[in-house]
Design an enzyme around this catalytic site. Structure first.
Site, short mmCIF file in Angstrom:
data_model
loop_
_atom_site.label_atom_id
_atom_site.label_comp_id
_atom_site.label_asym_id
_atom_site.label_seq_id
_atom_site.Cartn_x
_atom_site.Cartn_y
_atom_site.Cartn_z
N PRO A 197 11.10 -1.01 -1.73
CA PRO A 197 11.91 -1.72 -2.69
C PRO A 197 13.41 -2.08 -1.91
CG PRO A 197 12.22 0.76 -2.56
CD PRO A 197 11.24 0.29 -1.89
N ASP A 231 8.06 -13.15 0.58
CA ASP A 231 8.68 -13.62 -0.53
C ASP A 231 9.92 -13.22 -0.92
OD1 ASP A 231 7.99 -11.41 -1.98
OD2 ASP A 231 5.91 -12.35 -2.39
N LYS A 279 8.64 -17.16 -5.05
CA LYS A 279 8.29 -17.99 -6.10
C LYS A 279 9.47 -18.06 -7.16
CE LYS A 279 4.79 -14.92 -6.45
NZ LYS A 279 3.87 -14.17 -6.70
N GLY A 296 7.41 -7.17 -1.85
CA GLY A 296 8.26 -6.21 -2.15
C GLY A 296 7.49 -5.08 -2.73
N GLY A 297 8.12 -3.77 -2.67
CA GLY A 297 7.43 -2.66 -3.05
C GLY A 297 6.04 -2.63 -2.86
N ASP A 298 5.06 -2.46 -3.91
CA ASP A 298 3.78 -2.16 -3.55
C ASP A 298 2.92 -3.27 -3.86
OD1 ASP A 298 1.56 0.67 -3.26
OD2 ASP A 298 0.86 -1.17 -4.46
N ILE A 302 1.27 -3.38 -7.17
CA ILE A 302 1.84 -2.88 -8.65
C ILE A 302 2.50 -4.14 -8.96
CG2 ILE A 302 3.65 -1.46 -9.67
CD1 ILE A 302 2.50 0.60 -8.26
N ALA A 350 9.21 -0.16 -6.96
CA ALA A 350 10.44 -0.34 -7.30
C ALA A 350 10.58 0.98 -8.23
CB ALA A 350 10.75 -1.52 -8.08
N MET A 395 10.63 -6.58 -14.22
CA MET A 395 10.90 -8.19 -14.56
C MET A 395 11.46 -7.96 -16.06
SD MET A 395 7.48 -9.69 -12.67
CE MET A 395 6.47 -8.29 -13.00
N GLY A 450 17.99 -1.97 -6.31
CA GLY A 450 17.63 -0.59 -6.04
C GLY A 450 17.38 -0.06 -4.67
N1 SAH Z 1 5.32 -5.10 -6.44
C1 SAH Z 1 6.66 -4.89 -6.44
C2 SAH Z 1 7.02 -5.37 -7.99
C3 SAH Z 1 7.02 -6.83 -7.87
S1 SAH Z 1 7.51 -7.35 -9.50
C4 SAH Z 1 6.95 -3.19 -6.63
O1 SAH Z 1 5.93 -2.62 -6.44
O2 SAH Z 1 8.04 -2.95 -6.72
C5 SAH Z 1 9.49 -7.79 -9.27
C6 SAH Z 1 10.12 -6.68 -10.10
O3 SAH Z 1 10.14 -5.61 -9.29
C7 SAH Z 1 11.33 -7.31 -10.21
O4 SAH Z 1 11.77 -8.35 -11.15
C8 SAH Z 1 12.17 -6.24 -10.41
O5 SAH Z 1 11.96 -5.44 -11.83
C9 SAH Z 1 11.34 -4.82 -9.58
N2 SAH Z 1 12.02 -4.79 -8.41
C10 SAH Z 1 11.41 -4.59 -7.21
N3 SAH Z 1 12.50 -4.35 -6.37
C11 SAH Z 1 13.32 -3.88 -6.95
C12 SAH Z 1 14.76 -3.17 -6.58
N4 SAH Z 1 15.07 -3.03 -5.22
N5 SAH Z 1 15.67 -2.97 -7.45
C13 SAH Z 1 15.28 -3.14 -8.75
N6 SAH Z 1 14.18 -3.82 -9.33
C14 SAH Z 1 13.17 -4.16 -8.49
#
Ligand code: SAH
Length: 467
Positions: free
Chosen positions: A228, A251, A273, A304-306, A309, A335, A386, A415
């Site tokens: 995140p 991205d 994007k 970002g994140g996983d 997901i 996230a 989102m 976060g």
């Molecule tokens: N694959 C990512 C999600 C991508 S969709 C995951 O697993 O986290 C993008 C959305 O993820 C953002 O619009 C937001 O809602 C959330 N997000 C990702 N990183 C975040 C962060 N550090 N803090 C808050 N929301 C986050």
């Protein structure tokens, strides 16, 4: 960068050490290891220094007080006396003669500083805190010591011995790099470190022949979850692959700090994007990954994140499967997990929620179609990705379907980063609250009774937004 790091060749070069106590002895010993010709000047000579001089012909002791005229064409000078005036004189004279000088424990008098080192010659790792905290540098050195096995230097010598054979037999360069990475961190290195050096060498020879025969020029794609935001939340595997990659395709959600951890000379391609403008971009990303891999590159697709997901990771690897391109997927902290943890909001809790649902609040044609009936069932947590744009609609719909207007809701901005902010409200006042705040993306929404735990469980205090 406060200092420019470099390694200097001192073999048979004249160096001067002023002072001959215990500390000077350590510096003299280091200079002697590097093969320098050392002159030591001090009125009093400790036994440690005398012993060093007895054992090393290249150490020459002159027992006298230091004078400015003693500085003469040396390659570098170290002052290790406890006399401030002497140290100052050495520093001043060296500086006016343009000779690099180090005054032990006195960064303001130094024109160079000496790092903490891990000596696995010919491999040497050096660590510096830029003079701010030698203790910190030494602690870091201890960590590195445990990561770099003592036989590392001999492994480097083995690599050198086979360097030209590998060059002759394995082409192109990218393939060669993969070969060496596999050797230096795989089973051959393990064999070597466990003392079976002859066997390791035999396996290395066999591997060269084998790879030369089967050399294949196709690359690979690593679909990697970057977590995140906080770089410390990367997985070991993510880091390792990032450091091997030839190309990093990333991205918007990937922070600069994380990108910095990729291999320094890797090509970095931004494919961020825009909201509401997905489909075409996604196809070109899929194609880009396939094209790079076919050109023999090792590509890290950093998300970002996983990646699985709300990451469209599935679509990206579908193209790779179709085109028979090798890939791996590395999970990341999503996230929901990162934000909830750093906001002190457990996603499940025996007294509050037995389940947790991740949903996307992304609007399609201005509306959100969700199973509201299911989302208002009590004793659960709803996490919305989102969801900022649709926040008002989400809160309204939940209340329409029977959720209490008092149900707590949290919005977490950026976060796990140093800009994290947590805004707490209820279904009936959150949209209003958020309107008055300057919210920076990305944001995550958590709805449910677990949000009430934030007050007592919050622990993370980001630098920028302590409120
Ligand atoms: N694959 C990512 C999600 C991508 S969709 C995951 O697993 O986290 C993008 C959305 O993820 C953002 O619009 C937001 O809602 C959330 N997000 C990702 N990183 C975040 C962060 N550090 N803090 C808050 N929301 C986050």
């Amino acid at each position: 960068m406060e200092y420019f790091p470099l390694f200097i060749d001192l073999k048979n070069k004249n160096c001067l050490v002023v002072g001959a106590g215990e500390i000077a002895a350590r510096k003299i010993e280091l200079l002697a290891k590097a093969g320098a010709n050392i002159t030591v000047i001090a009125p009093k000579i400790s036994t440690a220094v005398t012993q060093l001089a007895d054992n090393h012909a290249q150490i020459n002791i002159i027992q006298k007080a230091f004078a400015a005229t003693d500085i003469n064409q040396q390659r570098l000078i170290i002052s290790a006396t406890n006399q401030t005036e002497v140290n100052r004189l050495v520093a001043r004279t060296a500086d006016s003669n343009n000779i690099p000088v180090n005054v032990v424990d006195n960064p303001s008098l130094c024109s160079f500083i000496v790092p903490a080192i891990i000596d696995r010659s010919p491999v040497i790792a050096a660590v510096s805190s830029g003079g701010t905290s030698p203790v910190l540098a030494r602690l870091l050195r201890t960590k590195l010591e445990s990561l770099i096995p003592p036989a590392f230097g001999r492994l480097a010598q083995l690599a050198e011995k086979y360097r030209s054979a590998v060059k002759e037999n394995i082409n192109p360069p990218a393939q060669r790099r993969i070969f060496w990475e596999n050797v230096l961190q795989g089973s051959i290195a393990e064999l070597f470190f466990s003392g079976k050096e002859t066997e390791a060498e035999a396996q290395l020879q066999a591997a060269i022949q084998q790879t030369a025969k089967t050399a294949d020029t196709s690359g690979e794609v690593y679909l990697v979850g970057a977590g995140p935001g906080d770089p410390d939340l990367l997985t070991f595997r993510a880091l390792r692959l990032m450091q091997q990659a030839d190309v990093v395709v990333y991205d918007r959600l990937v922070s600069a700090e994380i990108l910095d951890l990729a291999r320094r000379d890797a090509e970095k391609i931004y494919v961020g994007k825009q909201r509401n403008n997905h489909s075409l971009a996604q196809e070109s990303i899929n194609e880009l990954l396939a094209r790079l891999a076919k050109a023999g590159k090792r590509v890290v697709r950093l998300k970002g994140g996983d990646p699985f997901i709300f990451g469209r990771g599935g679509e990206e690897i579908e193209t790779l499967v179709e085109q028979h391109i090798n890939f791996q997927v590395v999970p990341g902290i999503t996230a929901a997990s990162g934000c909830a943890t750093y906001a002190g909001i457990p996603l499940t809790h025996r007294d509050h929620a037995q389940s947790c649902t991740f949903i996307t609040g992304h609007l399609k044609d201005g509306s959100i179609n969700l199973n509201w009936q299911q989302l208002v069932v009590p004793k659960q947590t709803i996490v919305i990705y989102m969801g900022l744009v649709g926040l008002d609609k989400i809160c309204q719909s939940m209340m329409q379907y029977g959720a209490s207007p008092e149900l707590p809701i949290a919005l977490i901005q950026q976060g796990t980063s140093q800009s994290q902010r947590v805004i707490i409200g209820t279904l009936d006042n959150m949209a209003q609250k958020v309107r008055h705040e300057d919210i920076q993306p990305p944001t995550l929404i958590i709805i449910g009774s677990v949000v009430s735990l934030h007050d007592s469980l919050k622990w993370f205090q980001p630098e920028k937004n302590v409120r």
